[in-house]
Scaffold this active site. Structure first.
Site, short mmCIF file in Angstrom:
data_model
loop_
_atom_site.label_atom_id
_atom_site.label_comp_id
_atom_site.label_asym_id
_atom_site.label_seq_id
_atom_site.Cartn_x
_atom_site.Cartn_y
_atom_site.Cartn_z
N HIS A 1 0.82 -1.22 0.00
CA HIS A 1 0.00 0.00 0.00
C HIS A 1 0.85 1.27 0.00
O HIS A 1 0.35 2.35 -0.28
CB HIS A 1 -0.99 -0.01 1.16
CG HIS A 1 -0.42 0.35 2.50
ND1 HIS A 1 -0.09 -0.59 3.46
CD2 HIS A 1 -0.13 1.56 3.07
CE1 HIS A 1 0.36 0.03 4.54
NE2 HIS A 1 0.35 1.33 4.33
N ASP B 1 0.21 -7.54 1.68
CA ASP B 1 0.57 -6.12 1.74
C ASP B 1 2.08 -5.91 1.72
O ASP B 1 2.62 -5.07 2.44
CB ASP B 1 -0.04 -5.44 2.98
CG ASP B 1 0.05 -3.92 2.89
OD1 ASP B 1 0.08 -3.39 1.76
OD2 ASP B 1 0.08 -3.26 3.95
N ASN C 1 5.27 4.94 9.09
CA ASN C 1 5.97 3.75 9.58
C ASN C 1 5.75 2.55 8.66
O ASN C 1 6.51 1.58 8.71
CB ASN C 1 5.50 3.36 10.98
CG ASN C 1 6.26 4.08 12.09
OD1 ASN C 1 5.68 4.87 12.83
ND2 ASN C 1 7.55 3.80 12.20
N SER C 2 4.70 2.60 7.87
CA SER C 2 4.34 1.46 7.02
C SER C 2 5.52 1.04 6.14
O SER C 2 6.13 1.86 5.47
CB SER C 2 3.16 1.82 6.12
OG SER C 2 1.99 2.01 6.88
N VAL D 1 -9.37 -21.59 3.49
CA VAL D 1 -9.49 -21.60 4.95
C VAL D 1 -8.88 -20.33 5.54
O VAL D 1 -8.03 -19.70 4.93
CB VAL D 1 -8.78 -22.83 5.58
CG1 VAL D 1 -9.37 -24.12 5.06
CG2 VAL D 1 -7.26 -22.78 5.37
#
Length: 334
Positions: free
Chosen positions: A76, A106, A182-183, A237
């Protein structure tokens, strides 16, 4: 009992010296990790694209994982941008290109252009983590470069929803302060190993932040390096890592101490069609031990697509075997 014994007290040393020593040990651990890993953390700037598809630029973080310029960050953070700039802690600025992305976890892998011999960090083993363990987050929150925060691992084996809509399994929860920017930066153990890639913050909450586990990141990185994207087998699952009761393990001859508890199944997926149900604990797949969700994710690789395999699971304490044919997981849109 003599009066002297009755009045005897156990002496506890509460002198400031002991507190200072503990604080010094904590501070030294954070400082040493910061000195070791900090130079491998980069600022990631995505600049606005031109033309009809005008998008604003953004700022995030990344971690250099090889001296020749492999940088791991969040999907992202880079989004659909193709104009990416990396800034090193020593002020070096370089363009970067996207080698591959995996919206399902991500994560994105970048290659820094025209630079070599970069300071790099190494991925640790996230399966060895314990709740309460000291962790340090390094990144560029809100554009403030090279910011360090510290905390503990609050929980393991969490699931959160990625931007793609898929569930990211085996996520680390921490109370180390994270903010936008921080991502993509590293969550680091006191040994100086990257044990997670910071990915999400619950807005409005205090001390609830998440990082993609390093074992998942290592799998994604190797797939992108080899193939350019992550091709996965799919059984339909959701799961979480749980301990296998020792009594059940002994009765069934299971060597694992941990397994993957199925918490939800796609009614039309291969797992449900094979007879697996919510509550089953998977401990082996295709003859390989499954000691948690990260093992399950890793074993459901491209080599098991459309090939019938056996899944061994505990149901109400009894070992059962299921034949299942994983299909190829549909790639999520970036």
């Amino acid at each position: 009992m003599a009066d002297g014994d009755a009045n005897r007290h156990i002496a506890v040393d509460t002198s400031p010296t002991n507190d200072s020593e503990l604080l010094d040990a904590y501070s030294n651990a954070v400082v040493q990790v910061t000195d070791k890993v900090g130079p491998a953390v980069v600022r990631v700037d995505t600049r606005a694209t031109k033309g009809a598809d005008q998008r604003p630029g953004g700022v995030g973080s990344g971690i250099v994982l090889s001296p020749d310029g492999l940088v791991l960050t969040n999907n992202h953070v880079v989004g659909a941008a193709r104009d990416i700039r990396l800034t090193m802690t020593d002020g070096l600025v370089t363009e970067a290109r996207v080698l591959g992305t995996d919206p399902d976890t991500d994560l994105a892998l970048l290659r820094a252009d025209a630079v070599r011999n970069l300071t790099s960090a190494s991925l640790g083993n996230s399966k060895a983590l314990k709740r309460g363990q000291l962790v340090i987050a390094i990144g560029n929150p809100l554009g403030f470069e090279s910011t360090v925060t510290a905390g503990v691992i609050s929980a393991l084996g969490r699931s959160i929803r990625a931007v793609s809509g898929r569930m990211i399994e085996d996520v680390i929860q921490t109370d180390a302060a994270l903010n936008p920017g921080n991502s993509g930066g590293p969550l680091v153990s006191s040994r100086g190993e990257v044990i997670g890639i910071n990915t999400a913050v619950i807005m409005g909450a205090q001390g609830i932040c998440f990082a993609v586990a390093s074992n998942t990141a290592e799998f994604v990185l190797s797939e992108i390096v080899r193939h350019g994207y992550v091709r996965r087998a799919f059984i339909g699952v959701s799961a979480q890592t749980v301990p296998i009761p020792r009594r059940h393990a002994l009765n069934s001859g299971i060597e694992n101490t941990m397994g993957a508890l199925l918490t939800a199944l796609d009614p039309q997926g291969p797992a449900a069609r094979s007879g697996l149900i919510s509550g089953d604990i998977v401990y082996r797949l295709d003859g390989k031990p499954v000691s948690g969700v990260d093992d399950l994710i890793r074993l459901l690789d491209r080599d098991r697509i459309n090939r019938t395999v056996e899944i061994e699971a505990l149901r109400l304490g009894r070992a059962r075997v299921f034949s299942i044919t994983p299909v190829e997981r549909q790639r999520a849109a970036a």
